[in-house]
Design an enzyme around this catalytic site. Sequence first.
Site, PDB file in Angstrom:
ATOM      1  N   GLY A   1      27.694   3.794 -18.032  1.00 19.83           N
ATOM      2  CA  GLY A   1      28.905   3.175 -17.668  1.00 19.83           C
ATOM      3  C   GLY A   1      29.461   3.614 -16.347  1.00 19.83           C
ATOM      4  O   GLY A   1      29.517   2.919 -15.754  1.00 19.83           O
TER       5      GLY A   1
ATOM      6  N   MET B   1      28.968   7.087 -13.084  1.00 23.77           N
ATOM      7  CA  MET B   1      28.408   8.579 -12.871  1.00 23.77           C
ATOM      8  C   MET B   1      29.363   9.206 -11.839  1.00 23.77           C
ATOM      9  O   MET B   1      29.594   8.788 -11.038  1.00 23.77           O
ATOM     10  CB  MET B   1      26.809   8.383 -12.326  1.00 23.77           C
ATOM     11  CG  MET B   1      26.444   9.757 -11.963  1.00 23.77           C
ATOM     12  SD  MET B   1      25.898  11.144 -13.310  1.00 23.77           S
ATOM     13  CE  MET B   1      25.825  12.612 -12.557  1.00 23.77           C
ATOM     14  N   GLU B   2      29.505  10.586 -12.360  1.00 21.91           N
ATOM     15  CA  GLU B   2      30.743  11.102 -11.576  1.00 21.91           C
ATOM     16  C   GLU B   2      30.360  11.900 -10.280  1.00 21.91           C
ATOM     17  O   GLU B   2      30.723  13.230 -10.042  1.00 21.91           O
ATOM     18  CB  GLU B   2      31.170  12.206 -12.406  1.00 21.91           C
ATOM     19  CG  GLU B   2      30.057  13.476 -12.822  1.00 21.91           C
ATOM     20  CD  GLU B   2      29.403  13.200 -13.993  1.00 21.91           C
ATOM     21  OE1 GLU B   2      29.252  11.950 -14.426  1.00 21.91           O
ATOM     22  OE2 GLU B   2      28.876  14.203 -14.665  1.00 21.91           O
TER      23      GLU B   2
ATOM     24  N   HIS C   1      38.104   9.466 -16.758  1.00 21.23           N
ATOM     25  CA  HIS C   1      36.775  10.345 -17.287  1.00 21.23           C
ATOM     26  C   HIS C   1      36.141  10.799 -16.068  1.00 21.23           C
ATOM     27  O   HIS C   1      35.857  11.918 -16.054  1.00 21.23           O
ATOM     28  CB  HIS C   1      35.935   9.361 -18.356  1.00 21.23           C
ATOM     29  CG  HIS C   1      34.504  10.197 -18.662  1.00 21.23           C
ATOM     30  ND1 HIS C   1      34.239  10.381 -19.944  1.00 21.23           N
ATOM     31  CD2 HIS C   1      33.714  10.467 -17.985  1.00 21.23           C
ATOM     32  CE1 HIS C   1      33.218  11.092 -19.948  1.00 21.23           C
ATOM     33  NE2 HIS C   1      32.659  10.940 -18.912  1.00 21.23           N
ATOM     34  N   GLU C   2      35.579   9.748 -15.329  1.00 19.22           N
ATOM     35  CA  GLU C   2      34.987  10.421 -13.841  1.00 19.22           C
ATOM     36  C   GLU C   2      35.651  11.265 -13.315  1.00 19.22           C
ATOM     37  O   GLU C   2      35.139  12.206 -12.563  1.00 19.22           O
ATOM     38  CB  GLU C   2      34.402   9.139 -13.536  1.00 19.22           C
ATOM     39  CG  GLU C   2      33.475   8.046 -14.179  1.00 19.22           C
ATOM     40  CD  GLU C   2      32.558   8.770 -14.876  1.00 19.22           C
ATOM     41  OE1 GLU C   2      31.878   9.461 -14.619  1.00 19.22           O
ATOM     42  OE2 GLU C   2      32.250   8.387 -15.999  1.00 19.22           O
TER      43      GLU C   2
ATOM     44  N   HIS D   1      35.705  14.838 -14.192  1.00 21.36           N
ATOM     45  CA  HIS D   1      34.582  15.210 -14.226  1.00 21.36           C
ATOM     46  C   HIS D   1      34.521  15.989 -12.810  1.00 21.36           C
ATOM     47  O   HIS D   1      33.753  16.828 -12.443  1.00 21.36           O
ATOM     48  CB  HIS D   1      33.347  14.368 -13.916  1.00 21.36           C
ATOM     49  CG  HIS D   1      32.433  14.157 -15.356  1.00 21.36           C
ATOM     50  ND1 HIS D   1      32.244  15.072 -16.079  1.00 21.36           N
ATOM     51  CD2 HIS D   1      32.214  12.813 -15.717  1.00 21.36           C
ATOM     52  CE1 HIS D   1      31.702  14.747 -17.089  1.00 21.36           C
ATOM     53  NE2 HIS D   1      31.440  13.409 -17.165  1.00 21.36           N
TER      54      HIS D   1
ATOM     55  N   GLU E   1      30.727  16.661 -20.617  1.00 20.17           N
ATOM     56  CA  GLU E   1      30.852  15.605 -20.979  1.00 20.17           C
ATOM     57  C   GLU E   1      32.180  15.642 -22.050  1.00 20.17           C
ATOM     58  O   GLU E   1      32.967  14.661 -22.272  1.00 20.17           O
ATOM     59  CB  GLU E   1      29.616  14.919 -21.813  1.00 20.17           C
ATOM     60  CG  GLU E   1      28.879  14.311 -20.617  1.00 20.17           C
ATOM     61  CD  GLU E   1      29.105  13.665 -19.664  1.00 20.17           C
ATOM     62  OE1 GLU E   1      30.232  13.038 -19.763  1.00 20.17           O
ATOM     63  OE2 GLU E   1      28.711  13.593 -18.613  1.00 20.17           O
TER      64      GLU E   1
HETATM   65 ZN   LIG Z   1      30.925  11.673 -18.269  1.00 19.12          ZN
END
Ligand SMILES: [Zn+2]
Length: 831
Positions: free
Chosen positions: A256, A258-259, A290-291, A294, A313
């Site tokens: 989906g 990447m951080e 979400h990212e 992170h 995660e």
């Molecule tokens: Zn993640």
Amino acid sequence: MPALQRSEATVRARLLEVRGYTVDLDLTRGPDRFGSTTLIRFGCAEPGADSFVDLEPETLRRAVLNGQPLDVSALDGNRLALPGLRAENELLVEAEMRYSRTGEGLHRYTDPADDAVYLYATCGPDLAAKVFACFDQPDLKAPITLTATAPEDWTLVSNGTRVKSDGGHWEFAATKPISTYLFTVVAGPLHSVFAEHDGIPLGLHARRSLAAELDREAPELFEVTRASLDRLHELFDERYPFGDYHQAFVPEFNWGAMENPGCVVFRDEMLFRSAATEAERERRAMVVCHEMAHMWFGDLVTMRWWDDLWLNESFAEMLGYRIAAESTRFTGTWTGFSVQRKGWGYDADQRGSTHPVAGNGTRSVAEAMVNFDGISYAKGASVLRQLVAWLGDDAFFAGLNAYFADHLYGNAELADFLGALATSSGRDVHSWADAWLRTSGVDTLRAEAERDADGTLTALTVVNEGERPHLARIGGYRTVDGRAVPVAAAEVEIGPGRRVAVPALVAAGAQWAVPNDGDLAWAKIRLDADSWRAVTESLSSVQDDVTRAVLWEHARDLVRDAELDPAGYLALMERHLPAERCDVIVETVLGFARTHVVGRHLTGAARTAGLAAVSRTARALLADGGSQGIRLAAFRAAVESSGGDEQLAELNGWLAGEGLPAGLSLGAELRWAGLARLAALGALDEDAIAAELALAPGTEAEYGAARCRAALPADEAKAAAWHLLFTPDAVSNRLLEATARGFWASGDPAGRARYALRFFERIGEAAERGDIIAQLLGQALYPVDQATPEVIAAAETALADPALSPALRRNLADSTDDLRRTRAVRAAFGG
Ligand SMILES: [Zn+2]
């Protein structure tokens, strides 16, 4: 060459301290290779010791350690030995690397819309060595300074802030100390939009052919970005630490998002090409949050080794849902979590491959890949959510802030996190962790009830049939004029194996009860028979979205456990979905009904009838005048489930722009989905596919045509698709996926059974094509509906092959578990 073992990483981390990387990339060397020159400065705690550096070059030109040339022919797989280290060292590596077409390393993409070329680097979990020479493990962090040469009309973004760009030469500032798996660079004739918030420069980037989409979506993306930054700054003492905040949307991305610190990468399908449902916008907002979470969990403080993947995660997942719900207009994210995301985790937690949330047992980095699963994400987030409910926000975030302060730009483990929480809360978090983080499996909360002659509860008990303590809400309802009316709710704490009476619901005159109402617990539920009967009669009238989500997820679970007839699920759908008000529930139920209930469990005439039920439900939702999102979700399901002369005539009309449901249009993806349905039914031929492709070339057309070709029922079409799927490097990761997706959409039963057996004969070969291709084939091409003893035996034979990579083994084992479930469902109910 075997993947890096944990034991090797431990030794190397004790020995080395990396001062910094200077990476110079030459992106002007043609379509296959790029130049990669790396200077690594590093200390060694035991002068005279040996170590090794990771790199996967096409050609290693030169390697010089402390002024002494190393023998480049000594490169052993992806390792170069470094003998006789000094206290302080300099290693220079000049190499040519291969561009990737699988999204592993530096991926190169030619846009079919305008032939422009784009690159982006994916370095996690162990792919950095495909881009630059490095010590590729999460606990050897260092600043990375990037310079690059690129075509003059390109734009580059990377983790570091741009210092200079002049005539194709780019220089970026040194990053803060980061793990190698978090490096990225995105390059090409990008279209960009810039802004600033709270002193932080923001950038959004996409390929040129998506300029209009990026411009259209930028206001919402920036709005979510700003709200998320503000909320994280409220929660955490440490401000966002990585300078600029870029978000790049890239093609053919495997995940989906990447951080990467300072430069998050998203799959560019998230820049919607056509109308999107509110559920899709909500999911995207959650991913943005979400990212960003992170940046703290994962980037600022990183797990020491991949066995603590949950420290990255589970936290990002929990905060992604929570921050989107708290601070953006997408206040209903937890409904999606309940009805969609948790099922992924429950499934994973009931398979043979389940593992504890923390300490997933990863011994080598090859095993790291397999734990990016429903347990590390959905279960971990759910468990943390329960922990927050138990400790309270104040103690939880005080603990987190202490944890960040102690490990800034460093690494941490479970014990560090627990120590910080124990101090901040004064509670016994270690016992909690033993029960919840170190065990695996799903408990069941079962309701037992007694009623009087009118059907009102006279006793209610909830039984915890599992091994962990739960804090759960039990909802009590009455059915009034056919509608569900909540009358009371009680919070209960239930120890392992314990029974708890819920007198409050009896006192309130409830007729039926829902365990885990509100969905705070990680548990399966079982209602008493009368309560389930009441649910089947009044589900759509339940007011609370999360309660309906819990009940739909429960119905799904009953099907998977062979306790509810697939026909019973479809009947529930036909009865209650047309009145559903939440688009994520509509989308999830229609999707599960079509692909899982019909696509896996039913066969022959029952399958045809089941698909017709999905199609009727979708068309009822379309006619019903619900929200735009619900109608769009229904329209998609209607397109994909069309069958019979009348519906095919309607589908052909839609493709010609006639008779479209009011307010809806066919975007490119949906148009190709409709064409794929026609192809599978034999109502489209190769000439028509080629003509469609020529009509509007582009990414969607390329994938759509690949899916359509594989979906054609003719033997030659299947043979051609099969050949393509098993020819290494024939097509990119995404084209391979599109082909695999189309493959099982048609074919006579005997032919499908033959290909199912051939799949298990050939799949072992995929291990040599890397984890991504192995996973794509292992998942998308797995014959999910061929639940015969012969096919299950073939699967078991394939699994016995010791040469399978960990990623492929996990995939096949999990899909085979699901195939056995399908067999059990058919044994119980026919079909
Ligand atoms: Zn993640």
